[in-house]
Scaffold this active site. Structure first.
Site, PDB file in Angstrom:
ATOM      1  N   LYS A  13       0.431  -1.350  -0.101  1.00 54.87           N
ATOM      2  CA  LYS A  13       0.028  -0.052   0.536  1.00 54.87           C
ATOM      3  C   LYS A  13       0.963   1.600   0.359  1.00 54.87           C
ATOM      4  O   LYS A  13       0.626   2.321  -0.630  1.00 54.87           O
ATOM      5  CB  LYS A  13      -0.952   0.053   1.496  1.00 54.87           C
ATOM      6  CG  LYS A  13      -1.647  -1.276   0.878  1.00 54.87           C
ATOM      7  CD  LYS A  13      -3.003  -0.989   2.306  1.00 54.87           C
ATOM      8  CE  LYS A  13      -2.129  -0.283   3.842  1.00 54.87           C
ATOM      9  NZ  LYS A  13      -2.015  -1.934   4.221  1.00 54.87           N
ATOM     10  N   ARG A  86      -8.895   0.940   8.797  1.00 50.38           N
ATOM     11  CA  ARG A  86      -9.303   0.154   9.199  1.00 50.38           C
ATOM     12  C   ARG A  86     -10.551  -1.281  10.334  1.00 50.38           C
ATOM     13  O   ARG A  86      -9.938  -1.743  10.753  1.00 50.38           O
ATOM     14  CB  ARG A  86      -7.666  -0.286  10.148  1.00 50.38           C
ATOM     15  CG  ARG A  86      -6.751  -0.875   9.360  1.00 50.38           C
ATOM     16  CD  ARG A  86      -5.647   0.338  10.338  1.00 50.38           C
ATOM     17  NE  ARG A  86      -3.891  -0.760  10.046  1.00 50.38           N
ATOM     18  CZ  ARG A  86      -3.230   0.052   9.963  1.00 50.38           C
ATOM     19  NH1 ARG A  86      -2.952   0.905   9.921  1.00 50.38           N
ATOM     20  NH2 ARG A  86      -1.108  -0.696   9.370  1.00 50.38           N
ATOM     21  N   ARG A 125      11.976  -5.245   5.826  1.00 52.28           N
ATOM     22  CA  ARG A 125      11.679  -3.396   5.255  1.00 52.28           C
ATOM     23  C   ARG A 125      12.623  -2.478   6.030  1.00 52.28           C
ATOM     24  O   ARG A 125      12.975  -2.610   7.026  1.00 52.28           O
ATOM     25  CB  ARG A 125      10.342  -3.361   5.781  1.00 52.28           C
ATOM     26  CG  ARG A 125       9.973  -2.049   5.487  1.00 52.28           C
ATOM     27  CD  ARG A 125       8.070  -1.939   5.106  1.00 52.28           C
ATOM     28  NE  ARG A 125       7.446  -1.502   6.216  1.00 52.28           N
ATOM     29  CZ  ARG A 125       6.322  -1.871   6.077  1.00 52.28           C
ATOM     30  NH1 ARG A 125       5.416  -1.502   5.187  1.00 52.28           N
ATOM     31  NH2 ARG A 125       5.664  -1.445   7.566  1.00 52.28           N
ATOM     32  N   ARG A 158      11.682  -0.225  11.020  1.00 56.13           N
ATOM     33  CA  ARG A 158      10.574   0.237  12.244  1.00 56.13           C
ATOM     34  C   ARG A 158      10.421  -0.703  13.303  1.00 56.13           C
ATOM     35  O   ARG A 158      10.177  -2.032  13.537  1.00 56.13           O
ATOM     36  CB  ARG A 158       9.633   0.455  11.489  1.00 56.13           C
ATOM     37  CG  ARG A 158       8.822   1.225  10.780  1.00 56.13           C
ATOM     38  CD  ARG A 158       7.311   1.226  10.385  1.00 56.13           C
ATOM     39  NE  ARG A 158       6.467   0.837  10.689  1.00 56.13           N
ATOM     40  CZ  ARG A 158       5.229   0.570  10.354  1.00 56.13           C
ATOM     41  NH1 ARG A 158       4.943   0.770   8.450  1.00 56.13           N
ATOM     42  NH2 ARG A 158       4.272  -0.129  10.292  1.00 56.13           N
ATOM     43  N   ARG A 169      -0.043  -7.931  14.243  1.00 57.10           N
ATOM     44  CA  ARG A 169      -0.225  -7.328  13.433  1.00 57.10           C
ATOM     45  C   ARG A 169      -1.066  -8.191  12.037  1.00 57.10           C
ATOM     46  O   ARG A 169      -2.032  -6.829  11.747  1.00 57.10           O
ATOM     47  CB  ARG A 169       0.815  -6.210  12.743  1.00 57.10           C
ATOM     48  CG  ARG A 169       2.034  -4.597  13.685  1.00 57.10           C
ATOM     49  CD  ARG A 169       2.522  -4.861  12.977  1.00 57.10           C
ATOM     50  NE  ARG A 169       2.136  -3.530  11.484  1.00 57.10           N
ATOM     51  CZ  ARG A 169       3.106  -3.736  11.281  1.00 57.10           C
ATOM     52  NH1 ARG A 169       4.563  -4.138  11.474  1.00 57.10           N
ATOM     53  NH2 ARG A 169       3.635  -2.957  10.103  1.00 57.10           N
TER      54      ARG A 169
HETATM   55  P1  AMP Z   1       1.223   1.309   9.292  1.00 57.08           P
HETATM   56  O1  AMP Z   1       2.067   1.956   9.112  1.00 57.08           O
HETATM   57  O2  AMP Z   1       0.365   1.873   8.377  1.00 57.08           O
HETATM   58  O3  AMP Z   1       0.871  -0.398   9.663  1.00 57.08           O
HETATM   59  O4  AMP Z   1       0.479   1.371  10.618  1.00 57.08           O
HETATM   60  C1  AMP Z   1       1.489   0.988  11.825  1.00 57.08           C
HETATM   61  C2  AMP Z   1       0.704   1.437  13.647  1.00 57.08           C
HETATM   62  O5  AMP Z   1       0.220   2.595  13.413  1.00 57.08           O
HETATM   63  C3  AMP Z   1      -0.279   0.034  13.228  1.00 57.08           C
HETATM   64  O6  AMP Z   1       0.559  -0.793  13.355  1.00 57.08           O
HETATM   65  C4  AMP Z   1      -1.592   0.986  14.170  1.00 57.08           C
HETATM   66  O7  AMP Z   1      -0.445   0.789  16.287  1.00 57.08           O
HETATM   67  C5  AMP Z   1      -1.326   1.750  14.093  1.00 57.08           C
HETATM   68  N1  AMP Z   1      -2.248   2.268  13.087  1.00 57.08           N
HETATM   69  C6  AMP Z   1      -1.613   3.328  11.932  1.00 57.08           C
HETATM   70  N2  AMP Z   1      -3.187   2.738  11.123  1.00 57.08           N
HETATM   71  C7  AMP Z   1      -4.184   2.583  12.070  1.00 57.08           C
HETATM   72  C8  AMP Z   1      -5.629   2.783  12.270  1.00 57.08           C
HETATM   73  N3  AMP Z   1      -6.597   3.420  11.209  1.00 57.08           N
HETATM   74  N4  AMP Z   1      -6.457   2.309  13.309  1.00 57.08           N
HETATM   75  C9  AMP Z   1      -5.775   2.204  13.892  1.00 57.08           C
HETATM   76  N5  AMP Z   1      -4.876   2.277  14.629  1.00 57.08           N
HETATM   77  C10 AMP Z   1      -3.309   2.813  13.104  1.00 57.08           C
END
Ligand code: AMP
Ligand code: ZN
Length: 211
Positions: A13, A86, A125, A158, A169
């Protein structure tokens, strides 16, 4: 036009929203990036979000939706939603927020990808601290080890890409986010993201989005 990119973490994404922004003039709304910049700037929102992110869990809907509402005040069209919504609660909240701004979601792209590939992608990553571009130790290495091709900033792993966090996750994704496929069934376009290079995947996207 507003587009949601839906799919498991590691499905591509982030890279595809990079392409769509660079080549097609979209603006990315990544809640993950917004949380990470809040953490870096030591805001109270960042401190709260970090408690959940460090465990690989979702940040509560009220916090996440509030942050998106703030963003939408600045721009509410031409957006790529990456990693948001999400949960079913977030999807309904987004519909309401956009409706209030006379906006809507036009298309939802769902990246289908095998779990085994996701594990490999996420645990290898590397992310640029400055521009947020992502690389992969094997599949998409930077030209110079540990350094971003674009701005020469340092690449980092990360903390939530550690294997035990990735497992959590992926589980949380299955439970809370995969059901959104049904919520968006009228707008959903499925794309097979297995065994495709980022460029091939982008070409598929351009076709289905007709952009
Ligand atoms: P990402 O970079 O999109 O993989 O997001 C990293 C982390 O941020 C996720 O594992 C969640 O802990 C938090 N996070 C990001 N977007 C959301 C969302 N829409 N709802 C809840 N937690 C989020
Ligand atoms: Zn960079």
């Amino acid at each position: 036009m507003n587009i949601i990119l839906l799919g498991a973490p590691g499905g591509g994404k982030g890279t595809q929203s990079e392409f769509l922004c660079e080549k097609n003039g979209f603006v990315q709304l990544s809640t993950g990036d917004l949380f990470r910049s809040n953490i870096m700037n030591k805001t109270s929102l960042g401190t709260e979000a970090q408690k959940y992110m460090d465990q690989g869990l979702y940040v509560p809907d009220t916090i996440t939706n509030g942050m998106v509402q703030e963003f939408l005040k600045t721009k509410s069209d031409g957006l790529i939603f990456d990693g948001y919504p999400r949960t079913a609660e977030q999807a309904s909240a987004l519909d309401e927020m956009l409706e209030a701004l006379q906006g809507s979601i036009d298309k939802v792209i769902y990246f289908e990808i095998d779990a085994a590939i996701l594990m490999d992608r996420l645990t290898g990553r590397l992310i640029c601290q400055t521009c947020k571009r992502s690389y992969h130790i094997k599949n998409r290495p930077p030209l110079v080890e540990g350094v971003c091709d674009y701005d020469h900033s340092r690449l980092i792993v990360r903390p939530d890409d550690a294997p035990d966090k990735v497992r959590t996750r992926l589980m949380v994704y299955q439970e809370q986010t995969a059901p959104l496929v049904d919520f968006y069934k009228d707008k959903l376009i499925k794309i097979d993201a297995n065994n495709k290079t980022p460029v091939e995947l982008y070409q598929d996207l351009v076709k289905v989005l007709a952009i």
